[in-house]
Design an enzyme around this catalytic site. Structure first.
Site, PDB file in Angstrom:
ATOM      1  N   HIS A   5       0.599  -1.719  -0.490  1.00  0.00           N
ATOM      2  CA  HIS A   5       0.143   0.605  -0.244  1.00  0.00           C
ATOM      3  C   HIS A   5       1.140   1.101   0.175  1.00  0.00           C
ATOM      4  O   HIS A   5       2.378   0.999   0.379  1.00  0.00           O
ATOM      5  CB  HIS A   5      -0.602   0.206   1.033  1.00  0.00           C
ATOM      6  CG  HIS A   5      -2.167  -1.032   1.226  1.00  0.00           C
ATOM      7  ND1 HIS A   5      -2.961  -0.832   2.636  1.00  0.00           N
ATOM      8  CD2 HIS A   5      -2.403  -2.016   0.397  1.00  0.00           C
ATOM      9  CE1 HIS A   5      -4.376  -1.983   2.144  1.00  0.00           C
ATOM     10  NE2 HIS A   5      -3.490  -2.522   0.936  1.00  0.00           N
ATOM     11  N   GLU A  49       0.819   3.596   1.788  1.00  0.00           N
ATOM     12  CA  GLU A  49       1.121   3.465   3.657  1.00  0.00           C
ATOM     13  C   GLU A  49       2.834   3.399   3.477  1.00  0.00           C
ATOM     14  O   GLU A  49       3.071   3.407   4.174  1.00  0.00           O
ATOM     15  CB  GLU A  49       0.116   4.326   4.447  1.00  0.00           C
ATOM     16  CG  GLU A  49      -0.706   5.067   4.348  1.00  0.00           C
ATOM     17  CD  GLU A  49      -2.040   4.039   3.042  1.00  0.00           C
ATOM     18  OE1 GLU A  49      -1.642   3.575   2.367  1.00  0.00           O
ATOM     19  OE2 GLU A  49      -3.624   4.780   3.616  1.00  0.00           O
ATOM     20  N   CYS A  99      -5.515   1.932   6.166  1.00  0.00           N
ATOM     21  CA  CYS A  99      -6.520   0.200   6.123  1.00  0.00           C
ATOM     22  C   CYS A  99      -5.981  -0.359   7.755  1.00  0.00           C
ATOM     23  O   CYS A  99      -4.836   0.389   8.158  1.00  0.00           O
ATOM     24  CB  CYS A  99      -6.119  -0.225   5.373  1.00  0.00           C
ATOM     25  SG  CYS A  99      -4.638  -1.432   5.172  1.00  0.00           S
TER      26      CYS A  99
END
Length: 148
Positions: A56, A58, A86
């Site tokens: 992801h 991040e 998430c």
């Protein structure tokens, strides 16, 4: 302390990363990490490219910032991301003791606040909805094109 103009500037940079993801047919989420008014890490989703569900925006950004600083704690840093993180990403931010999180669009299905609203480190400050409409539109357009 960052102003809304700073937040908009850095979220625009995160949106640029999200557009790189979209061009690669990845879910268009982008992120940047800022320290002392300077971007030290950039990332966008690469789960398809890397065949890695943890790739992801991040996560890639957290890793790049830690490598840049030579430290695992990012307590003086701000992460700007186009979509609410998430649970996995929020957990990583908690371990990194991220100083501040700024996100654009909320994720009503998979965002960390759906599951556990206090997963972030207690000292992490949060700003949500920064350029939320722009961030959300990018995602909506991407998924609309996928369906048709």
């Amino acid at each position: 302390m960052y102003s809304i103009l700073d937040d908009r500037f850095f979220m625009t940079e995160a949106l640029k990363e999200a557009k790189f993801a979209m061009e690669a047919d990845e879910v268009p989420v982008g992120a940047v990490i800022v320290l002392d008014g300077r971007i030290i890490a950039r990332g966008h989703n690469q789960t398809e490219r890397l065949t890695d569900v943890t790739a992801h925006a991040e996560m890639l950004c957290l890793t790049a910032a830690s490598e840049y600083l030579g430290a695992k704690y990012l307590d003086s840093c701000t992460l700007y991301v186009t979509l609410e993180p998430c649970v996995m990403c929020a957990g990583a931010m908690q371990w990194a003791q991220l100083g501040r999180l700024v996100y654009g669009a909320s994720d009503e299905k998979r965002g960390y606040t759906c599951y556990h609203s206090n997963i972030l480190h207690p000292s992490t400050s949060i700003s949500q909805g920064v350029m939320g409409a722009e961030c959300g539109t990018l995602l909506t357009d991407f998924f609309r094109k996928k369906r048709y």
